[in-house]
Design a protein around this motif. Sequence first.
Motif, mmCIF file in Angstrom:
data_model
loop_
_atom_site.group_PDB
_atom_site.id
_atom_site.type_symbol
_atom_site.label_atom_id
_atom_site.label_comp_id
_atom_site.label_asym_id
_atom_site.label_seq_id
_atom_site.Cartn_x
_atom_site.Cartn_y
_atom_site.Cartn_z
ATOM 1 N N MET A 200 45.463 76.666 -8.855
ATOM 2 C CA MET A 200 45.742 77.593 -7.772
ATOM 3 C C MET A 200 44.443 78.072 -6.946
ATOM 4 S SD MET A 200 48.629 80.149 -9.500
ATOM 5 C CE MET A 200 47.787 80.649 -10.661
ATOM 6 N N ALA A 201 43.641 78.025 -7.617
ATOM 7 C CA ALA A 201 42.056 78.433 -6.875
ATOM 8 C C ALA A 201 41.597 77.394 -6.047
ATOM 9 C CB ALA A 201 40.920 78.848 -8.036
ATOM 10 N N ARG B 219 23.985 78.704 -19.646
ATOM 11 C CA ARG B 219 24.264 78.820 -18.250
ATOM 12 C C ARG B 219 25.809 78.149 -17.871
ATOM 13 N NH1 ARG B 219 19.461 76.664 -19.156
ATOM 14 N NH2 ARG B 219 17.533 77.795 -18.406
ATOM 15 N N LEU B 220 26.722 79.197 -18.135
ATOM 16 C CA LEU B 220 27.946 78.931 -18.126
ATOM 17 C C LEU B 220 28.440 79.463 -16.764
ATOM 18 C CD1 LEU B 220 28.646 79.853 -21.665
ATOM 19 C CD2 LEU B 220 28.342 77.576 -20.836
ATOM 20 N N THR B 221 29.471 78.870 -16.083
ATOM 21 C CA THR B 221 30.036 79.225 -14.884
ATOM 22 C C THR B 221 31.467 79.027 -14.949
ATOM 23 O OG1 THR B 221 29.539 77.164 -13.820
ATOM 24 C CG2 THR B 221 27.959 79.279 -13.550
ATOM 25 N N GLU B 222 32.116 78.931 -15.982
ATOM 26 C CA GLU B 222 33.462 78.461 -16.035
ATOM 27 C C GLU B 222 34.356 79.672 -15.693
ATOM 28 O OE1 GLU B 222 31.611 75.719 -18.848
ATOM 29 O OE2 GLU B 222 31.561 77.829 -18.661
ATOM 30 N N SER B 223 34.085 80.871 -15.815
ATOM 31 C CA SER B 223 35.119 81.815 -15.552
ATOM 32 C C SER B 223 34.484 82.987 -14.986
ATOM 33 C CB SER B 223 35.975 82.149 -17.121
ATOM 34 O OG SER B 223 34.845 82.771 -17.881
ATOM 35 N N VAL B 224 35.441 84.083 -14.755
ATOM 36 C CA VAL B 224 35.240 85.363 -14.286
ATOM 37 C C VAL B 224 34.688 86.245 -15.338
ATOM 38 C CG1 VAL B 224 35.583 87.517 -12.960
ATOM 39 C CG2 VAL B 224 36.426 85.252 -12.174
ATOM 40 N N PRO B 225 35.588 86.331 -16.357
ATOM 41 C CA PRO B 225 35.352 87.155 -17.573
ATOM 42 C C PRO B 225 34.017 86.524 -18.174
ATOM 43 C CG PRO B 225 37.685 87.013 -17.606
ATOM 44 C CD PRO B 225 37.188 85.961 -16.447
ATOM 45 N N LYS C 5 34.677 80.683 -1.775
ATOM 46 C CA LYS C 5 34.646 79.417 -2.460
ATOM 47 C C LYS C 5 33.856 79.563 -3.920
ATOM 48 C CE LYS C 5 33.486 74.576 -1.755
ATOM 49 N NZ LYS C 5 32.966 73.398 -0.711
ATOM 50 N N ASN C 6 32.531 80.058 -3.791
ATOM 51 C CA ASN C 6 31.768 80.102 -4.823
ATOM 52 C C ASN C 6 32.588 80.787 -6.223
ATOM 53 O OD1 ASN C 6 29.650 78.857 -3.566
ATOM 54 N ND2 ASN C 6 28.682 80.812 -3.403
ATOM 55 N N TRP C 7 33.046 81.902 -5.997
ATOM 56 C CA TRP C 7 34.083 82.466 -6.676
ATOM 57 C C TRP C 7 35.081 81.733 -7.522
ATOM 58 C CZ3 TRP C 7 38.828 84.893 -7.892
ATOM 59 C CH2 TRP C 7 38.723 85.886 -9.018
ATOM 60 N N LEU C 8 35.994 81.340 -6.673
ATOM 61 C CA LEU C 8 37.231 80.674 -7.085
ATOM 62 C C LEU C 8 36.718 79.302 -7.596
ATOM 63 C CD1 LEU C 8 39.591 81.209 -3.915
ATOM 64 C CD2 LEU C 8 39.818 81.980 -6.327
ATOM 65 N N SER C 9 35.668 78.701 -7.359
ATOM 66 C CA SER C 9 35.129 77.310 -7.998
ATOM 67 C C SER C 9 34.815 77.835 -9.441
ATOM 68 C CB SER C 9 34.041 76.844 -7.210
ATOM 69 O OG SER C 9 34.605 76.516 -5.901
ATOM 70 N N ASN C 10 34.587 78.734 -9.712
ATOM 71 C CA ASN C 10 34.005 79.192 -10.919
ATOM 72 C C ASN C 10 35.183 80.053 -11.862
ATOM 73 O OD1 ASN C 10 31.560 77.649 -11.072
ATOM 74 N ND2 ASN C 10 31.054 79.312 -9.558
ATOM 75 N N ILE C 11 36.408 79.930 -11.356
ATOM 76 C CA ILE C 11 37.433 81.106 -12.028
ATOM 77 C C ILE C 11 37.651 80.714 -13.453
ATOM 78 C CG2 ILE C 11 39.373 79.886 -11.204
ATOM 79 C CD1 ILE C 11 40.568 82.695 -10.266
ATOM 80 N N SER C 12 38.317 81.455 -14.056
ATOM 81 C CA SER C 12 38.785 81.315 -15.504
ATOM 82 C C SER C 12 40.275 81.578 -15.618
ATOM 83 C CB SER C 12 37.821 82.055 -16.403
ATOM 84 O OG SER C 12 38.378 83.275 -16.318
ATOM 85 N N ASP C 13 40.675 81.117 -16.692
ATOM 86 C CA ASP C 13 42.230 81.824 -16.890
ATOM 87 C C ASP C 13 42.053 83.134 -17.017
ATOM 88 O OD1 ASP C 13 42.740 78.924 -16.700
ATOM 89 O OD2 ASP C 13 43.296 79.075 -18.868
ATOM 90 N N TRP C 14 43.328 83.715 -16.481
ATOM 91 C CA TRP C 14 43.259 85.269 -16.402
ATOM 92 C C TRP C 14 44.077 85.869 -17.569
ATOM 93 C CZ3 TRP C 14 46.725 87.352 -11.930
ATOM 94 C CH2 TRP C 14 46.623 88.975 -11.857
ATOM 95 N N LEU D 47 37.474 94.081 -2.970
ATOM 96 C CA LEU D 47 38.696 93.631 -3.339
ATOM 97 C C LEU D 47 39.218 92.107 -3.391
ATOM 98 C CD1 LEU D 47 41.238 96.897 -2.913
ATOM 99 C CD2 LEU D 47 39.752 96.196 -4.993
ATOM 100 N N ILE D 48 38.018 91.536 -2.643
ATOM 101 C CA ILE D 48 38.361 90.348 -1.961
ATOM 102 C C ILE D 48 38.779 89.188 -3.436
ATOM 103 C CG2 ILE D 48 35.859 89.490 -2.420
ATOM 104 C CD1 ILE D 48 36.306 87.502 -0.283
ATOM 105 N N PHE D 49 38.207 89.518 -4.679
ATOM 106 C CA PHE D 49 38.392 88.627 -5.806
ATOM 107 C C PHE D 49 39.733 89.332 -6.291
ATOM 108 C CE2 PHE D 49 33.738 88.121 -5.427
ATOM 109 C CZ PHE D 49 33.881 87.248 -4.562
ATOM 110 N N PHE D 50 39.581 90.602 -6.939
ATOM 111 C CA PHE D 50 40.481 90.939 -7.854
ATOM 112 C C PHE D 50 41.939 91.250 -7.255
ATOM 113 C CE2 PHE D 50 36.387 92.757 -9.038
ATOM 114 C CZ PHE D 50 36.144 92.049 -10.290
ATOM 115 N N TRP D 51 42.126 91.358 -5.897
ATOM 116 C CA TRP D 51 43.327 91.625 -5.325
ATOM 117 C C TRP D 51 43.601 90.348 -4.307
ATOM 118 C CZ3 TRP D 51 45.420 94.959 -0.724
ATOM 119 C CH2 TRP D 51 46.673 94.859 -0.832
ATOM 120 N N VAL D 52 42.838 90.424 -3.225
ATOM 121 C CA VAL D 52 43.131 89.340 -2.316
ATOM 122 C C VAL D 52 43.235 87.679 -2.788
ATOM 123 C CG1 VAL D 52 42.182 88.229 -0.073
ATOM 124 C CG2 VAL D 52 41.764 90.674 -0.613
ATOM 125 N N ALA D 53 42.251 87.316 -3.498
ATOM 126 C CA ALA D 53 42.633 86.067 -4.166
ATOM 127 C C ALA D 53 43.695 85.911 -5.052
ATOM 128 C CB ALA D 53 41.176 85.809 -4.895
#
Length: 1091
Positions: free
Chosen positions: A489-490, A11-17, A514-523, A624-630
């Motif tokens: 930045m997130a 159960r990992l939530t550190e990153s998008v990929p 908030k949920n997505w950015l709270s669990n974002i990883s390095d890009w 595109l809220i995450f891949f572009w807007v964020a």
Amino acid sequence: MWRTTCALSLRLTESVPRRVWETWHRKLCSSNTTKSASSSYQSNPNLRTKTEKQKRRQEREKAILSNRGNNAEEQGMKWSEKERIEYTALTPPGEKKETTLPFPSSYSPEYVESSWYQWWEKEGFFTPEHHDRLPHAVNQSFSLCIPPPNVTGQLHLGHALTVAIEDALVRWKRMQGYKVLWVPGCDHAGIATQTVVERRLLRDQGKRRQDLSREDFLQEVWKWKNEKGDEIYHQLRKLGASLDWSRACFTMDQDFSRAVTEAFVRLCDSGLIYRSEGLVNWSCALESAISDIEVDSKELSGRTMLSVPGYQKKVEFGMMVTFAYPIDGRDGEVAVSTTRPETMLGDVAIAVHPDDPRYQDVHGKNCRHPFTDRLIPIVTDTMVDMDLGTGAVKVTPAHDHADFLLSQRHSLPRLTVIGGDGTMTPLCGQWLEGLKRFDARERVLDALAEKNLFRGKKEHTMSLPICSRSGDVIEPLLKKQWFMRCDEMAKRAIQAVEDGQLEIIPHFYTKTWKNWLSNISDWCISRQLWWGHQIPAYCVVLPNSSNKQEELWVWGRSEDEARERAAVKYGVMLESVTLIQDPDVLDTWFSSGLFPFAMLGWPQQTSDLQQHYPNSILETGSDLIFFWVARMVMLGTELTGQLPFKQVLLHSLVRDKHGRKMSKSLGNVIDPLDVISGISLERLQEKVREGNLDPRECTVAMEAQRKDFPKGIPECGTDALRFTLCSYKAQGEDISLSVSQVLSCRHFCNKMWQTVRFTLGVLGDRGTELGTLAETSPLSGMDQWVCSRLYSTVLQCEKGFKAYELNTVTSALYSFWMHSLCDVYMECIKPLLSQQDHRAAGQIHTEHTESERQMARSVLYHCVSVSLALLSPFMPFLTEELWQRLYPFRADNTSLCLQPYPQSSQLVHWHFPKEETDFTLVQEVVRVARSLRAQCGMTKEKPDMWVVCSPSQAKILHHFGSAVQTLSRISNLHIHCPQGADCPLALPSTLPPPKGSIVGMVDHSCQLHLNVQSGMNVDKQILQLSQRKKKLLPKLEEYLSRSRVPNYHEKVPEHVRQEKENKISALEHELKNIEDQLLALHGLRQQNYIK
């Protein structure tokens, strides 16, 4: 990561990929020999949701393919070819269109849309510099960028929705006097463009990219871009987008490229960009890492044969393989399951839960790899779910995101067994080295069977990650790449929304944000391509360097700057430094993330940047809220110290008529130009065949077209398309667009055309007699009503625009033009303007004076003129054409798009709320009267009509008597008050209605009696009344039973009781009237029999 290993539940939530791959992993992670895939499926809501989506998609396809061969004409959109009228005047490009030509008899989009855009563009109406020339200019600005479409393709209806919404807002603000800047742009689309050019090279010259030098290949790309790159700009112009073309921006332009380099260098200097080894989404066909948005998830319900690039035969997927690892030094084995047995050559451990009783005696033991003889430790990890499968997990860190994290916790090695080209590496041994990964899969299974370690194979529900660009199956690979740290930045991006500095509309997306950015990883920002922004980082080669393994890197705005940095960093002489620039390019989303400020000249402090940054708003699709807007918010805040925009407006996705997302891979994409100009079914199907679709998808797409467009798509025009797109509720559920709705809007365009033709005919040469809007003070009831309706419509437009609810604006405008202006007011004033002053005996009438006629003309003119201005942001071509046709009657003759947008404050003297309220009774009376006429099959006849009503209703109907008479299509109107002397009106006739009339109920106190005995179908009328009676009796009984419940008067509020009593009274009254009518009709029928 779609390889399923038994019992893995990390159960990992550190990153998008990572989260993307873990989602796939959880979907794939299923049973072993003891637990079925279905049981795992039932316990996994994510998989269930995906499976349900797949099922819905299959049901849609089945519905499309059902009844194949049936007459498509009966099912599809029905339309007839309209006359195409051409604009034949010799107007030089950029000159104003000639509008003194005879007014064509009907609306033709081709005629209307000719010449206007070139004039607008040449005159500079769309530039912020034109703001200073506006008499109504205000000291406020409004700026935004268009989401830059890929240079490779063409716009589809999803893009058209974006354009329609943004242009409506832009034109509205410009008409309000704002200094408006809307910047057009195009994205270089690294992977997509390179793929297109590579295919063309192979087709035309028989060469692969690798046969050319990088410089020669890039010349080919630029050549292609110069040939095809303007197609999207042509489409945008055709859609009427009021963009400032003098500031058009391409992400590979020299100035923009400098901004990309500057951003990379600054982010490296601040430590936010770094180079590291990590797992990435890898396309073996492209031999490049790809972004998460370029990964599609293909749902498989079981064994499925799929075509994979580079393989002549289809490859089997959707199968779960179970095999055993023998325990070293003792009897026994550990069984594991996987959908990717070829990766077992990279297994470095087996993980079990420390509390799992089945494996207590093997903790710390080893298994022996059957092919490499390598010892594989059995490790314990609490993240393993021992309730799934065997509870034992094979760990392959170099090819699985979750396993990679597990290897970090247990200091496990990472063995790469699949190379970037999709072949097995030397680590696998000579028997597999160089073999393609899916060919190696079969060889591994055979070898396991030979060693008696194969334990079974069965169908398995799974989700397969596919590269959207190449169609290849994604391979997670361990690669050295450039990454950007996103956590801090997130956090700032989340805080900006929570503090109200950034508003996301609709607001329900703030939780998702908030949920997505709270669990974002390095890009991972590097791509192994040639087309794109080559990374301005350089590998440093120092003289006499002893450590060949260590990479030394510097970066710079130029190679000279990088050399200076290297000399300082490593303490060597400048001339002794050798630099090798990284051949990789930056992810396209990195440059797109800079768009809001790079398009304005950043990093230079240009006047555009100072005046228009931050942008006012960012409008785009919700996908595109995450891949572009964020990423824009993160990069903008970091690099400029400011948010790139103040508001984010997200619209829904456009789906086809069958509810499917519009996608090239489904063949259901519709080019907006095909809706604007029309297209045959044959040409539509040619486009599908040209798309290289999967055979089944091609069949489904062509059958859907045959059903939906049996005669092709008619010419609908730009204005109809834009108005239709803005008529949907964009801030909510996805939009299922039907072209038939656009066609209906074209009929509205023709209604507008005919309205202006009528208006011009009424005005004739009386233009000098018209007063201004401020001078026009309506006196008659009908004039006051329509003026007040327009005032209310302007109020609705103001509220709708401010809330970005364009559908409420279009609905209000359509309702006013069609139902208030055309259906009511124009019908009412036609007798007045034609000087037909009906004065039949007993008829209510008013002496029509010339001043009344002149006031009606003035009201009609201003209603049309104001409505055209209100509609201009949505229908720029048609409104400009019609507005210019009215030019003899006003002084200003520039362009409608520069006129002040109507404001309710200008129309306060047109607000008559009582007239609007009272007229609702008139409309109900007319509705019931027309219904009675229809019941009797009357078309041309004009019978007398009696209205039996209350004194207050009588007063209203007498006030609007002429309108009631005209709209109800009756000869004489008689108003009768049962109270007799209580009626305050001196009516022509107060006698009760004659017996035998047809009765209709308006409400409990108002009923209509239509005297239509002659020519009436008595039997039909008896049947209709009997059916009505049968429908009303249960309804009356229902209301009565509710009123008989115990303690009814105590439990039910008085106002509710009164409402119920009124309904009961109205029903009882209507039923009594029906009984009376039936009695009279039976008598009438008896008389007819006797005759």
